[in-house]
Design a protein around this motif. Sequence first.
Motif, PDB file in Angstrom:
ATOM      1  N   SER A   1      -0.232 -10.951  -7.688  1.00  0.00           N
ATOM      2  CA  SER A   1      -1.366 -11.730  -8.206  1.00  0.00           C
ATOM      3  C   SER A   1      -1.078 -13.218  -8.170  1.00  0.00           C
ATOM      4  O   SER A   1      -1.885 -14.016  -7.714  1.00  0.00           O
ATOM      5  N   SER A   2       0.090 -13.587  -8.697  1.00  0.00           N
ATOM      6  CA  SER A   2       0.457 -15.003  -8.757  1.00  0.00           C
ATOM      7  C   SER A   2       1.532 -15.227  -7.697  1.00  0.00           C
ATOM      8  O   SER A   2       1.219 -15.348  -6.520  1.00  0.00           O
ATOM      9  N   GLY A   3       2.814 -15.226  -8.122  1.00  0.00           N
ATOM     10  CA  GLY A   3       3.885 -15.359  -7.128  1.00  0.00           C
ATOM     11  C   GLY A   3       4.681 -14.081  -6.969  1.00  0.00           C
ATOM     12  O   GLY A   3       5.772 -14.098  -6.384  1.00  0.00           O
TER      13      GLY A   3
ATOM     14  N   VAL B   1       6.585 -10.598 -11.323  1.00  0.00           N
ATOM     15  CA  VAL B   1       6.658  -9.362 -12.117  1.00  0.00           C
ATOM     16  C   VAL B   1       7.213  -8.220 -11.260  1.00  0.00           C
ATOM     17  O   VAL B   1       8.155  -7.519 -11.656  1.00  0.00           O
ATOM     18  N   THR B   2       6.647  -8.061 -10.077  1.00  0.00           N
ATOM     19  CA  THR B   2       7.080  -6.957  -9.204  1.00  0.00           C
ATOM     20  C   THR B   2       8.528  -7.169  -8.755  1.00  0.00           C
ATOM     21  O   THR B   2       9.319  -6.217  -8.708  1.00  0.00           O
ATOM     22  N   ALA B   3       8.897  -8.403  -8.442  1.00  0.00           N
ATOM     23  CA  ALA B   3      10.267  -8.675  -7.960  1.00  0.00           C
ATOM     24  C   ALA B   3      11.296  -8.379  -9.053  1.00  0.00           C
ATOM     25  O   ALA B   3      12.348  -7.792  -8.783  1.00  0.00           O
TER      26      ALA B   3
ATOM     27  N   HIS C   1       3.708   1.281 -15.326  1.00  0.00           N
ATOM     28  CA  HIS C   1       2.682   0.238 -15.236  1.00  0.00           C
ATOM     29  C   HIS C   1       1.390   0.871 -14.728  1.00  0.00           C
ATOM     30  O   HIS C   1       1.331   2.084 -14.536  1.00  0.00           O
ATOM     31  N   VAL C   2       0.353   0.049 -14.535  1.00  0.00           N
ATOM     32  CA  VAL C   2      -0.937   0.625 -14.133  1.00  0.00           C
ATOM     33  C   VAL C   2      -1.274   0.271 -12.683  1.00  0.00           C
ATOM     34  O   VAL C   2      -0.720  -0.646 -12.094  1.00  0.00           O
ATOM     35  N   GLY C   3      -2.207   1.040 -12.158  1.00  0.00           N
ATOM     36  CA  GLY C   3      -2.713   0.781 -10.810  1.00  0.00           C
ATOM     37  C   GLY C   3      -4.025   1.525 -10.665  1.00  0.00           C
ATOM     38  O   GLY C   3      -4.458   2.236 -11.586  1.00  0.00           O
TER      39      GLY C   3
ATOM     40  N   GLY D   1      -0.860  -6.912  -8.294  1.00  0.00           N
ATOM     41  CA  GLY D   1      -2.201  -7.489  -8.491  1.00  0.00           C
ATOM     42  C   GLY D   1      -2.798  -7.134  -9.827  1.00  0.00           C
ATOM     43  O   GLY D   1      -2.578  -6.039 -10.355  1.00  0.00           O
ATOM     44  N   SER D   2      -3.565  -8.073 -10.367  1.00  0.00           N
ATOM     45  CA  SER D   2      -4.196  -7.873 -11.677  1.00  0.00           C
ATOM     46  C   SER D   2      -5.395  -6.950 -11.555  1.00  0.00           C
ATOM     47  O   SER D   2      -6.161  -7.044 -10.599  1.00  0.00           O
ATOM     48  N   ARG D   3      -5.577  -6.083 -12.536  1.00  0.00           N
ATOM     49  CA  ARG D   3      -6.751  -5.207 -12.603  1.00  0.00           C
ATOM     50  C   ARG D   3      -7.599  -5.728 -13.751  1.00  0.00           C
ATOM     51  O   ARG D   3      -7.246  -5.543 -14.926  1.00  0.00           O
TER      52      ARG D   3
ATOM     53  N   GLY E   1       2.758 -15.589 -15.814  1.00  0.00           N
ATOM     54  CA  GLY E   1       1.359 -15.969 -15.626  1.00  0.00           C
ATOM     55  C   GLY E   1       1.226 -16.935 -14.461  1.00  0.00           C
ATOM     56  O   GLY E   1       2.129 -17.066 -13.632  1.00  0.00           O
ATOM     57  N   ASP E   2       0.083 -17.600 -14.440  1.00  0.00           N
ATOM     58  CA  ASP E   2      -0.195 -18.538 -13.343  1.00  0.00           C
ATOM     59  C   ASP E   2       0.155 -19.969 -13.748  1.00  0.00           C
ATOM     60  O   ASP E   2      -0.276 -20.420 -14.810  1.00  0.00           O
ATOM     61  N   PRO E   3       0.868 -20.698 -12.905  1.00  0.00           N
ATOM     62  CA  PRO E   3       1.089 -22.124 -13.195  1.00  0.00           C
ATOM     63  C   PRO E   3      -0.116 -22.926 -12.705  1.00  0.00           C
ATOM     64  O   PRO E   3      -0.049 -23.622 -11.688  1.00  0.00           O
TER      65      PRO E   3
ATOM     66  N   SER F   1      -0.589 -25.536 -17.995  1.00  0.00           N
ATOM     67  CA  SER F   1      -1.078 -24.494 -17.087  1.00  0.00           C
ATOM     68  C   SER F   1      -2.172 -23.641 -17.696  1.00  0.00           C
ATOM     69  O   SER F   1      -2.960 -23.030 -16.979  1.00  0.00           O
ATOM     70  N   GLN F   2      -2.192 -23.547 -19.035  1.00  0.00           N
ATOM     71  CA  GLN F   2      -3.090 -22.589 -19.695  1.00  0.00           C
ATOM     72  C   GLN F   2      -3.895 -23.256 -20.806  1.00  0.00           C
ATOM     73  O   GLN F   2      -3.836 -22.815 -21.970  1.00  0.00           O
ATOM     74  N   PRO F   3      -4.664 -24.303 -20.517  1.00  0.00           N
ATOM     75  CA  PRO F   3      -5.415 -24.970 -21.593  1.00  0.00           C
ATOM     76  C   PRO F   3      -6.402 -24.029 -22.284  1.00  0.00           C
ATOM     77  O   PRO F   3      -6.623 -24.127 -23.490  1.00  0.00           O
TER      78      PRO F   3
HETATM   79  C1  LIG Z   1      -7.298  -8.926 -17.712  1.00  0.00           C
HETATM   80  C2  LIG Z   1      -6.298  -9.966 -17.236  1.00  0.00           C
HETATM   81  C3  LIG Z   1      -6.432 -11.295 -17.660  1.00  0.00           C
HETATM   82  C4  LIG Z   1      -5.490 -12.263 -17.243  1.00  0.00           C
HETATM   83  N1  LIG Z   1      -5.596 -13.549 -17.715  1.00  0.00           N
HETATM   84  C5  LIG Z   1      -4.686 -14.473 -17.322  1.00  0.00           C
HETATM   85  C6  LIG Z   1      -4.755 -15.825 -17.787  1.00  0.00           C
HETATM   86  O1  LIG Z   1      -5.638 -16.191 -18.566  1.00  0.00           O
HETATM   87  N2  LIG Z   1      -3.813 -16.701 -17.360  1.00  0.00           N
HETATM   88  C7  LIG Z   1      -2.817 -16.328 -16.508  1.00  0.00           C
HETATM   89  O2  LIG Z   1      -1.981 -17.154 -16.147  1.00  0.00           O
HETATM   90  N3  LIG Z   1      -2.703 -15.066 -16.068  1.00  0.00           N
HETATM   91  C8  LIG Z   1      -3.607 -14.132 -16.450  1.00  0.00           C
HETATM   92  N4  LIG Z   1      -3.489 -12.837 -15.994  1.00  0.00           N
HETATM   93  C9  LIG Z   1      -2.242 -12.436 -15.306  1.00  0.00           C
HETATM   94  C10 LIG Z   1      -2.164 -12.829 -13.871  1.00  0.00           C
HETATM   95  O3  LIG Z   1      -3.389 -12.430 -13.270  1.00  0.00           O
HETATM   96  C11 LIG Z   1      -0.984 -12.135 -13.176  1.00  0.00           C
HETATM   97  O4  LIG Z   1      -1.050 -10.753 -13.436  1.00  0.00           O
HETATM   98  C12 LIG Z   1       0.357 -12.575 -13.643  1.00  0.00           C
HETATM   99  O5  LIG Z   1       0.497 -13.946 -13.388  1.00  0.00           O
HETATM  100  C13 LIG Z   1       1.474 -11.815 -12.918  1.00  0.00           C
HETATM  101  O6  LIG Z   1       1.451 -12.147 -11.554  1.00  0.00           O
HETATM  102  P1  LIG Z   1       2.565 -11.560 -10.583  1.00  0.00           P
HETATM  103  O7  LIG Z   1       2.232 -11.987  -9.192  1.00  0.00           O
HETATM  104  O8  LIG Z   1       3.923 -11.897 -11.108  1.00  0.00           O
HETATM  105  O9  LIG Z   1       2.324 -10.000 -10.799  1.00  0.00           O
HETATM  106  P2  LIG Z   1       2.344  -8.801  -9.740  1.00  0.00           P
HETATM  107  O10 LIG Z   1       3.662  -8.798  -9.037  1.00  0.00           O
HETATM  108  O11 LIG Z   1       1.108  -8.803  -8.948  1.00  0.00           O
HETATM  109  O12 LIG Z   1       2.322  -7.568 -10.745  1.00  0.00           O
HETATM  110  C14 LIG Z   1       1.240  -7.392 -11.625  1.00  0.00           C
HETATM  111  C15 LIG Z   1       1.624  -6.276 -12.585  1.00  0.00           C
HETATM  112  O13 LIG Z   1       0.686  -6.269 -13.647  1.00  0.00           O
HETATM  113  C16 LIG Z   1       0.242  -4.950 -13.875  1.00  0.00           C
HETATM  114  N5  LIG Z   1      -1.174  -5.023 -14.277  1.00  0.00           N
HETATM  115  C17 LIG Z   1      -2.212  -5.434 -13.507  1.00  0.00           C
HETATM  116  N6  LIG Z   1      -3.369  -5.369 -14.197  1.00  0.00           N
HETATM  117  C18 LIG Z   1      -3.050  -4.902 -15.427  1.00  0.00           C
HETATM  118  C19 LIG Z   1      -3.821  -4.606 -16.591  1.00  0.00           C
HETATM  119  N7  LIG Z   1      -5.145  -4.784 -16.625  1.00  0.00           N
HETATM  120  N8  LIG Z   1      -3.179  -4.115 -17.687  1.00  0.00           N
HETATM  121  C20 LIG Z   1      -1.850  -3.912 -17.664  1.00  0.00           C
HETATM  122  N9  LIG Z   1      -1.049  -4.199 -16.594  1.00  0.00           N
HETATM  123  C21 LIG Z   1      -1.650  -4.685 -15.487  1.00  0.00           C
HETATM  124  C22 LIG Z   1       0.403  -4.210 -12.544  1.00  0.00           C
HETATM  125  O14 LIG Z   1       0.612  -2.844 -12.757  1.00  0.00           O
HETATM  126  C23 LIG Z   1       1.615  -4.908 -11.930  1.00  0.00           C
HETATM  127  O15 LIG Z   1       2.804  -4.237 -12.270  1.00  0.00           O
HETATM  128  C24 LIG Z   1      -4.436 -11.877 -16.374  1.00  0.00           C
HETATM  129  C25 LIG Z   1      -4.328 -10.554 -15.927  1.00  0.00           C
HETATM  130  C26 LIG Z   1      -5.239  -9.598 -16.358  1.00  0.00           C
HETATM  131  C27 LIG Z   1      -5.090  -8.184 -15.872  1.00  0.00           C
END
Ligand SMILES: Cc1cc2nc3c(=O)[nH]c(=O)nc-3n(C[C@H](O)[C@H](O)[C@H](O)COP(=O)(O)OP(=O)(O)OC[C@H]3O[C@@H](n4cnc5c(N)ncnc54)[C@H](O)[C@@H]3O)c2cc1C
Length: 352
Positions: free
Chosen positions: A18-20, A23-25, A41-43, A68-70, A209-211, A259-261
């Motif tokens: 989703s971001s960089g 989490v997965t790494a 975790h979920v998918g 990826g975020s769900r 989270g996202d920077p 990053s998160q105002p």
């Molecule tokens: C509903 C929601 C709101 C978000 N709001 C913000 C925000 O305001 N600011 C911000 O910086 N980031 C937010 N995020 C998180 C962001 O989208 C990324 O998930 C996070 O930065 C991790 O990125 P990554 O590339 O390291 O994760 P990845 O390597 O892509 O891994 C993501 C992991 O998260 C798990 N996951 C995905 N969706 C869900 C879910 N709904 N519930 C539980 N686990 C889940 C997956 O199983 C996976 O293991 C939000 C995510 C969700 C699901």
Amino acid sequence: MEVWEGYATDPEIRFKGSSGGAVTAIALFCLQHEQMAGVLHVGANLESPLQNVPFFSKNKEELLARTGSRYSPAAPCEKLKWIEQADSPCVFIGKPCDVAALRKSQSINQTLNDKIGLAVSIFCAGTPTTKGTYDLLATLGVKPQGVSEIRYRGYGWPGKVTVKVKGSDADVHQLSYSECWGKILSNFGQFRCLICPDTTGEFADIACGDPWHRKVEQSQPGYSLVLVRTEKGREILHRAMRLGYVTLAPAHISTLPRSQPALLNGRRTLFGQLLAMHLMRLPTPSFNGFSLIENWHQLKFWNRFRPVLAMLWHTISEKLYRPQKKYLSGTITVNEDFASPAVIKTISREET
Ligand SMILES: Cc1cc2nc3c(=O)[nH]c(=O)nc-3n(C[C@H](O)[C@H](O)[C@H](O)COP(=O)(O)OP(=O)(O)OC[C@H]3O[C@@H](n4cnc5c(N)ncnc54)[C@H](O)[C@@H]3O)c2cc1C
């Protein structure tokens, strides 16, 4: 304890995340070098792709399938027993509320407690309801029952919503992240998320989270903001960095609020919202240790009353001051299969 910024060193994980992909790494590092048995975790449910279900991933391929975020309801804690039954400690990934629930379960379940090798939280501004996804599909002109795959983010940063339609690999619909989240899904927030005090995973060992302080060009290589919250998290993250699973640079602590105002503002308005609920004599949660009054005082004087008034209005317009009929009625209807809205089952309150 520490703030880092960077990405998964593996380009495929970085791209699909989703971001960089941090989490997965980090989870992959735990499987390959920390003798952890699996990752809860979920998918997406493969048979019913609009529905999220828990998975117990044991290798890179399985982890990659769930990056990826769900942005719809998801409950990893539903299968905490998979961790309990595992041969060795495991990784848990979830939203801040999932990790809070995990910690509560750990406190009353010693077997589970012994098996939590690492708890990772993603940041969360609130989970949109399933109706949000239906609205998103309507905007794209796709019927829910016709969806073969839906991805909300990832495959570049921040990535696009991508919906594939059954029966044709070429029938793919996309929408930008800003249109999807900003114009559609953010309108489908849940009340409980509105009054959430923890949007950045304060109970986790590591939170990501996202920077957003960076200027983002569509589909550029992703970046993650990584917060170390416990000593265990620090040790594991540093070992993952040393072995090259994540490429991170130390970041100043101000990187988080920059990053998160929106999340910071949510924390600042929470005391006013809870105060309004209290005034309306609604059942009001008690959140200790979140410095809610101090945060509220950081708002300009007149701005402190806006959340109070907004919540009073919300309470009255949504009639939250009286028990909700849906919780009192004898039955509840459940759409068992998100892919076919026609499959509705009615079950009794006792069954729920
Ligand atoms: C509903 C929601 C709101 C978000 N709001 C913000 C925000 O305001 N600011 C911000 O910086 N980031 C937010 N995020 C998180 C962001 O989208 C990324 O998930 C996070 O930065 C991790 O990125 P990554 O590339 O390291 O994760 P990845 O390597 O892509 O891994 C993501 C992991 O998260 C798990 N996951 C995905 N969706 C869900 C879910 N709904 N519930 C539980 N686990 C889940 C997956 O199983 C996976 O293991 C939000 C995510 C969700 C699901």
